[in-house]
Design a protein around this motif. Structure first.
Motif, PDB file in Angstrom:
ATOM      1  N   THR A 368       0.838  -1.195   0.000  1.00  0.00           N
ATOM      2  CA  THR A 368       0.000   0.000   0.000  1.00  0.00           C
ATOM      3  C   THR A 368       0.870   1.241   0.000  1.00  0.00           C
ATOM      4  OG1 THR A 368      -1.841   1.129   1.107  1.00  0.00           O
ATOM      5  CG2 THR A 368      -0.159   0.135   2.521  1.00  0.00           C
ATOM      6  N   THR A 369       0.254   2.354  -0.346  1.00  0.00           N
ATOM      7  CA  THR A 369       0.931   3.650  -0.317  1.00  0.00           C
ATOM      8  C   THR A 369       0.259   4.526   0.725  1.00  0.00           C
ATOM      9  OG1 THR A 369       1.515   3.525  -2.668  1.00  0.00           O
ATOM     10  CG2 THR A 369       1.511   5.710  -1.636  1.00  0.00           C
ATOM     11  N   ILE A 370       1.061   5.053   1.650  1.00  0.00           N
ATOM     12  CA  ILE A 370       0.543   5.902   2.722  1.00  0.00           C
ATOM     13  C   ILE A 370       1.330   7.204   2.727  1.00  0.00           C
ATOM     14  CG2 ILE A 370       0.148   6.113   5.206  1.00  0.00           C
ATOM     15  CD1 ILE A 370       0.111   3.084   5.394  1.00  0.00           C
ATOM     16  N   ASN A 371       0.622   8.317   2.594  1.00  0.00           N
ATOM     17  CA  ASN A 371       1.231   9.647   2.623  1.00  0.00           C
ATOM     18  C   ASN A 371       2.374   9.767   1.609  1.00  0.00           C
ATOM     19  OD1 ASN A 371       1.025  12.252   3.887  1.00  0.00           O
ATOM     20  ND2 ASN A 371       2.990  11.849   4.907  1.00  0.00           N
ATOM     21  N   GLY A 372       2.170   9.164   0.432  1.00  0.00           N
ATOM     22  CA  GLY A 372       3.164   9.250  -0.631  1.00  0.00           C
ATOM     23  C   GLY A 372       4.276   8.242  -0.557  1.00  0.00           C
ATOM     24  N   VAL A 373       4.294   7.432   0.517  1.00  0.00           N
ATOM     25  CA  VAL A 373       5.335   6.406   0.660  1.00  0.00           C
ATOM     26  C   VAL A 373       4.761   5.088   0.168  1.00  0.00           C
ATOM     27  CG1 VAL A 373       6.912   5.221   2.231  1.00  0.00           C
ATOM     28  CG2 VAL A 373       6.295   7.619   2.644  1.00  0.00           C
ATOM     29  N   SER A 374       5.357   4.516  -0.858  1.00  0.00           N
ATOM     30  CA  SER A 374       4.835   3.295  -1.469  1.00  0.00           C
ATOM     31  C   SER A 374       5.568   2.063  -0.942  1.00  0.00           C
ATOM     32  CB  SER A 374       4.976   3.370  -2.993  1.00  0.00           C
ATOM     33  OG  SER A 374       6.346   3.497  -3.347  1.00  0.00           O
ATOM     34  N   GLY A 375       5.025   0.893  -1.303  1.00  0.00           N
ATOM     35  CA  GLY A 375       5.663  -0.367  -0.947  1.00  0.00           C
ATOM     36  C   GLY A 375       5.549  -0.743   0.513  1.00  0.00           C
ATOM     37  N   LEU A 376       4.537  -0.220   1.211  1.00  0.00           N
ATOM     38  CA  LEU A 376       4.400  -0.479   2.639  1.00  0.00           C
ATOM     39  C   LEU A 376       3.486  -1.669   2.885  1.00  0.00           C
ATOM     40  CD1 LEU A 376       4.003   3.186   3.954  1.00  0.00           C
ATOM     41  CD2 LEU A 376       6.090   1.800   3.845  1.00  0.00           C
ATOM     42  N   THR A 377       3.731  -2.334   3.982  1.00  0.00           N
ATOM     43  CA  THR A 377       2.893  -3.442   4.432  1.00  0.00           C
ATOM     44  C   THR A 377       2.384  -3.143   5.835  1.00  0.00           C
ATOM     45  OG1 THR A 377       4.781  -4.640   5.368  1.00  0.00           O
ATOM     46  CG2 THR A 377       4.197  -5.130   3.077  1.00  0.00           C
ATOM     47  N   ASN A 383      -7.494  -2.413   6.024  1.00  0.00           N
ATOM     48  CA  ASN A 383      -7.010  -3.501   5.180  1.00  0.00           C
ATOM     49  C   ASN A 383      -5.671  -4.031   5.680  1.00  0.00           C
ATOM     50  OD1 ASN A 383      -9.144  -3.333   3.105  1.00  0.00           O
ATOM     51  ND2 ASN A 383      -8.237  -1.325   2.659  1.00  0.00           N
ATOM     52  N   TYR A 384      -5.399  -5.285   5.286  1.00  0.00           N
ATOM     53  CA  TYR A 384      -4.162  -5.959   5.675  1.00  0.00           C
ATOM     54  C   TYR A 384      -3.325  -6.182   4.420  1.00  0.00           C
ATOM     55  CZ  TYR A 384      -7.165  -6.882   9.679  1.00  0.00           C
ATOM     56  OH  TYR A 384      -8.024  -6.737  10.734  1.00  0.00           O
ATOM     57  N   TYR A 385      -2.115  -5.609   4.383  1.00  0.00           N
ATOM     58  CA  TYR A 385      -1.258  -5.675   3.205  1.00  0.00           C
ATOM     59  C   TYR A 385      -0.005  -6.481   3.533  1.00  0.00           C
ATOM     60  CZ  TYR A 385      -4.222  -1.853   1.544  1.00  0.00           C
ATOM     61  OH  TYR A 385      -5.298  -1.080   1.150  1.00  0.00           O
ATOM     62  N   PHE A 386       0.189  -7.605   2.794  1.00  0.00           N
ATOM     63  CA  PHE A 386       1.333  -8.470   3.040  1.00  0.00           C
ATOM     64  C   PHE A 386       2.455  -8.275   2.029  1.00  0.00           C
ATOM     65  CE2 PHE A 386      -1.709 -10.450   5.718  1.00  0.00           C
ATOM     66  CZ  PHE A 386      -1.002 -11.206   6.651  1.00  0.00           C
ATOM     67  N   GLY A 387       2.118  -7.862   0.804  1.00  0.00           N
ATOM     68  CA  GLY A 387       3.145  -7.632  -0.209  1.00  0.00           C
ATOM     69  C   GLY A 387       3.783  -8.903  -0.725  1.00  0.00           C
ATOM     70  N   LYS A 388       3.092 -10.037  -0.605  1.00  0.00           N
ATOM     71  CA  LYS A 388       3.659 -11.288  -1.117  1.00  0.00           C
ATOM     72  C   LYS A 388       2.537 -12.261  -1.453  1.00  0.00           C
ATOM     73  CE  LYS A 388       4.358 -14.030   3.102  1.00  0.00           C
ATOM     74  NZ  LYS A 388       5.369 -14.714   3.929  1.00  0.00           N
ATOM     75  N   ASP A 389       2.898 -13.309  -2.179  1.00  0.00           N
ATOM     76  CA  ASP A 389       1.953 -14.346  -2.559  1.00  0.00           C
ATOM     77  C   ASP A 389       1.505 -15.110  -1.316  1.00  0.00           C
ATOM     78  OD1 ASP A 389       0.477 -16.265  -3.866  1.00  0.00           O
ATOM     79  OD2 ASP A 389       2.229 -17.404  -4.553  1.00  0.00           O
TER      80      ASP A 389
END
Length: 870
Positions: A368-377, A383-389
């Motif tokens: 997810t992107t929060i306050n312009g910072v991308s690639g966050l988990t 929502n729950y963001y894991f960034g992986k399969d």
């Protein structure tokens, strides 16, 4: 002052009487002090068919093995005390393995202190009592219920009102072994075994070990099993012949439970609503429709390269599990240091690992992107963001349903030490120190589902799913230390027929709380595993406090540590007066205290330090009892009137699906009532026991429900004629919800030769479903009139149980008294009633989601047991 003159003969007679009287079920120090009171007064505790009414200033009742042994094997002791006036317990199943809801004099389980050999059993965080984790009934010597107060050395933060104390039996002096096998409906199977070594040395060293294993199908829904194992052992060494001893005991309990039978309180059957646990279902209104079957499901295989949506399979309530492992090691000891000077020391250690069920959460394989910072988990509160399969299809395009139960691990150290000194035969004092330290780790790690919707593991904490950076994903993440230092003192003096007890306990509570997640206004959280994500989220959700009101206006409170301290002197004074050898009058006053639980304290993190809302007030009670007892060889009777003034009564509203609890302060609540019981045995083979109680409570004020938001205006909340001002719940003058208005019942035992028969029945009065004493309404889109979906009160009900026993030792001399056949029938007439539920403040909703849930009552259940001993 009147002085007692005890001859050697009278001392011997009293000593023999005490030796045959089971120890009261508190700490060793409290047992010792109460037994000394009995010696001085000369009024020994008598029992009529398993019911005892000790000669104390407190409104207290004791049930011993005589009556416990007639109940269903493996039954929870919290269900058995339903035979005590003032107690109301709704069991979730017939076997005692699935929990239940307990009230005593209108106090719910989080305000009742429960102890086992003097050690506290209430959860260190929210003070809950778990009825399915209690000691096997075969190992319980006796249980006593203090209906309105606690002991001065009790190490509890949760004793606004009553206490339940039970004590394990001691090893026997003779060798014996016994095995009990039980089988019943719904696939119920249980094995219990015990071995007593008898005296191993000339000094009386002896021990026992017990084990049990039970299993049954879920009663409703048809998903999963209920499994329970328990192991107990005790080593006991008497020290001389004056009652001194030392013992060490161990206990382990393992539960693996499936949830079932918790359905919406929504009787009105509109559209396609049917019986079941989903939010679109309703409460059963007849015995025929309660046996719903939860639909089976299969999670579809993921498709590589496609944005697969999370499956709903496994999301139904009946797929949830509730595992727990609990254990303790405890030492009890008594030492006579000099004539009239006795020291008791009871140290203990407890372990708990448990979680609150596998509520499913939809997770994203993306970042997810929060306050312009991308690639966050992490978890951003929505929502729950894991960034992986997560599902093994090789892409990161999907949403996947995962389990994330609320996990708790607790290590708890305890100590109760007491020093009693007999100034003279009529005056005794004791000083006590109590220590309790609980390390309470609360997390919510993620795990997977099996393809059939069941949980892939009971404890995801053991092998949690990490994000793309290797961080353990959390839905909640906090560490608490609950610490108690308590000093107390007690005096007993005898003045003719009048015996006076006066005491005070001064607890010093400390709550060291560490919140590793952000806290929202509603008590929700946002949790991240990296400093970059924390910084971005804080920048995107700035925490703003009004300079006018001192209250937050937006944003999330940052992760932080806070320390809370509470202390208060809690006096108690009571007296008994012996009218004659059979009749006594008793009176008692005590002050109770309940420190806010961790959920409430963590919710307060949203408010800035220094604001009143940042330190919730403790609940306090002033408890008054006045009663009369009659005790003889054939009759045991007691009637007591009581009054409780309750300050800062906290009420909560729990959303099962959102997993969020909101707390409100009801202010002052006045409670009063009457309890009574009589046990009568006209002849040796017949005993009759009757009991009853009446309860009234009155909430003094209306309770704030927040601002007059558009929804509150739509609901026509009290105080809201426009979107300005403050909304109120209309609680002033109303009764508290959840507790029955009255209960009454009885039990009859009779025997003819080798056959004995027992029948017990209890009528439980109506229970209000919310603190406004209004029906539940749904008001979708502001429709008029609003639709009533459940009445203001759950109807009264009657449950009848039966037990029969064939004592084989009376049939043939080759058997002993531990060999018998037993039959138990629970809910003989198969009455369907509203089972356990938690009262709430809210009475209406603008959505079709249920306002509250209730358990379906256990159906008629037949079980048989064979006990073989030698």
């Amino acid at each position: 002052m009147h002085r007692s003159h005890l001859t050697a003969g009278s001392l011997l007679a009293l000593g023999m009487a005490l030796a045959s009287t089971p120890a009261l079920a508190q700490s060793t120090g409290s047992v010792d002090f109460e037994q000394q009171t009995i010696v001085v007064s000369g009024r020994t505790t008598k029992s009529v068919n398993g019911v005892q009414l000790p000669d104390t200033p407190k409104a207290k009742q004791v049930l011993d093995q005589t009556i416990i042994a007639h109940q269903a094997p493996g039954q929870s002791i919290n269900d058995i005390i339903n035979l005590v006036p003032g107690v109301s317990f709704q069991n979730n199943d017939p076997f005692g393995s699935s929990g239940g809801v307990l009230y005593i004099r209108g106090f719910d389980n989080t305000r009742i202190s429960q102890t086992f050999d003097g050690i506290p059993l209430n959860d260190t965080g929210g003070y809950s009592i778990y009825s399915n984790q209690q000691l096997d009934p075969e190992v319980i010597d006796q249980v006593n219920v203090n209906l309105g107060t606690t002991d001065v050395d009790s190490p509890t933060a949760a004793a606004s009102g009553s206490t339940v104390n039970y004590r394990s039996r001691n090893p026997t002096e003779d060798f014996h072994a016994r095995m009990i096998g039980s089988a019943g409906e719904y696939g119920y199977m249980r094995i219990f075994g015990e071995i007593d070594t008898g005296n191993l040395t000339a000094g009386g060293l002896r021990a026992y070990a017990t084990a049990s294993n039970s299993r049954n199908d879920t009663i409703y829904g048809g998903i999963g099993k209920i499994q329970k194992q328990q192991y107990n052992a005790k080593l006991y060494q008497p020290l001389g012949s004056n009652g001194d001893f030392i013992s060490i005991a161990g206990h382990y309990n393992r539960n693996r439970n499936n949830a079932f039978g918790s359905v919406p309180m929504w009787i009105e059957n509109t559209g396609t609503r049917v019986v079941g646990t989903g939010s679109g279902n309703r409460y059963p209104v007849s015995g025929d429709d309660r046996f719903y079957q939860t639909a089976r499901c299969t999670i579809a295989a993921p498709v590589a390269g496609a944005a697969d949506a999370a499956s709903a399979c496994g999301s139904d309530y009946d797929y949830r599990i509730n595992p727990s492992d609990t254990a303790n090691i405890r030492i009890s000891s008594r030492f006579t240091l000099a004539d009239g000077l006795v020291l008791t020391v009871d140290p203990s250690i407890q372990w708990t690992s448990a979680n609150g069920g596998t509520l499913g959460y939809v997770a994203s394989e993306k970042t997810t992107t929060i306050n312009g910072v991308s690639g966050l988990t992490g978890y951003d509160g929505t929502n729950y963001y894991f960034g992986k399969d997560l599902n093994g299809d090789g892409d990161k395009l999907d949403t996947v349903r995962l389990i994330a139960p609320s996990q708790t691990k607790t290590i708890r150290l305890g100590l109760i030490a007491s020093l009693r000194y007999d100034i003279n035969p009529d005056n005794t004092i004791r000083l006590a120190y109590s220590y309790d330290r609980g390390r309470h780790r609360q997390t919510a790690e993620f795990g997977t589902y099996n393809s059939n919707g069941t949980a892939g593991t009971y404890f995801p904490v053991s092998d949690p799913i990490t994000d793309v950076n290797g961080n353990v994903m959390q839905r909640r993440n906090r560490l608490s230390y609950a610490i108690l230092h308590q000093v107390s003192g007690e005096y007993r003096g005898k003045f003719g027929g009048l015996t006076v007890n006066a005491g005070v306990r001064v607890p010093f509570f400390k709550r060291n709380l560490n919140q590793y997640c952000f806290t929202s206004r509603t008590g929700g959280y946002a949790c991240f595993g990296s400093d970059a994500a924390n910084a971005a989220f804080a920048a995107a959700n700035p925490y703003v406090v009004s300079t006018t009101t001192g209250l937050p206006t937006s944003g999330y409170a940052a992760p932080q540590q806070r320390i809370f301290t509470y202390s208060k002197a809690l006096p108690s004074v009571g007296a008994t007066f012996a009218v004659n050898s059979n009749v006594g009058i008793f009176a008692n006053y005590s002050k109770g205290l309940q420190v806010p639980g961790t959920d409430n304290l963590y919710n307060s993190f949203y408010f800035p330090m220094g604001n009143d809302a940042a330190k919730p007030n403790p609940e306090t009670t002033d408890n008054f009892d006045l009663g009369v007892r009659y005790r003889s060889g054939k009759v045991m009777a007691q009637v007591s009137a009581w009054y409780t003034i309750y300050q800062n009564r906290l009420a909560s509203s729990f959303d099962r699906d959102l997993n969020t609890t909101i707390y409100r302060n009801l202010g002052r609540v006045d409670k009063y009532g009457i309890d009574g019981s009589i046990s009568y045995s006209p002849v040796r083979d017949l005993a009759i026991y009757l009991y009853g109680s009446y309860l009234h409570s009155k909430i003094r004020d209306n309770v704030e429900a927040g601002d007059c938001s558009s929804q509150n205006v739509l609901l026509n909340m009290y105080g809201c004629t426009a979107a300005t001002g403050t909304a109120y719940y209309q609680t002033a003058g109303k009764r508290e919800s959840g507790a029955p208005v009255y209960t009454f019942g009885g039990r009859v035992d009779g025997s003819v030769g080798p056959v004995s028969l027992g029948v017990q029945a209890k009528r439980t009065g109506p229970r209000y479903v919310n603190d406004q004493n209004l029906p539940f309404y749904v008001n979708v889109g502001g429709t008029t009139p609003r639709q009533e979906i459940f009445p203001a009160k759950a109807p009264a009900y009657t449950q009848v149980d039966l037990d029969a026993k064939l004592s084989l030792d009376k049939v043939s001399p080759i058997f002993n008294n531990r060999t018998f056949l037993q039959l138990n029938v629970i809910n003989v007439f198969d009455e369907t009633y509203v089972g356990g539920f938690s009262g709430t403040l809210n009475s209406q909703s603008t959505s079709t989601s249920p306002i509250s849930y209730a358990q379906i009552s256990p159906p008629r259940t037949i079980m048989g047991s064979i006990s073989f001993g030698f």
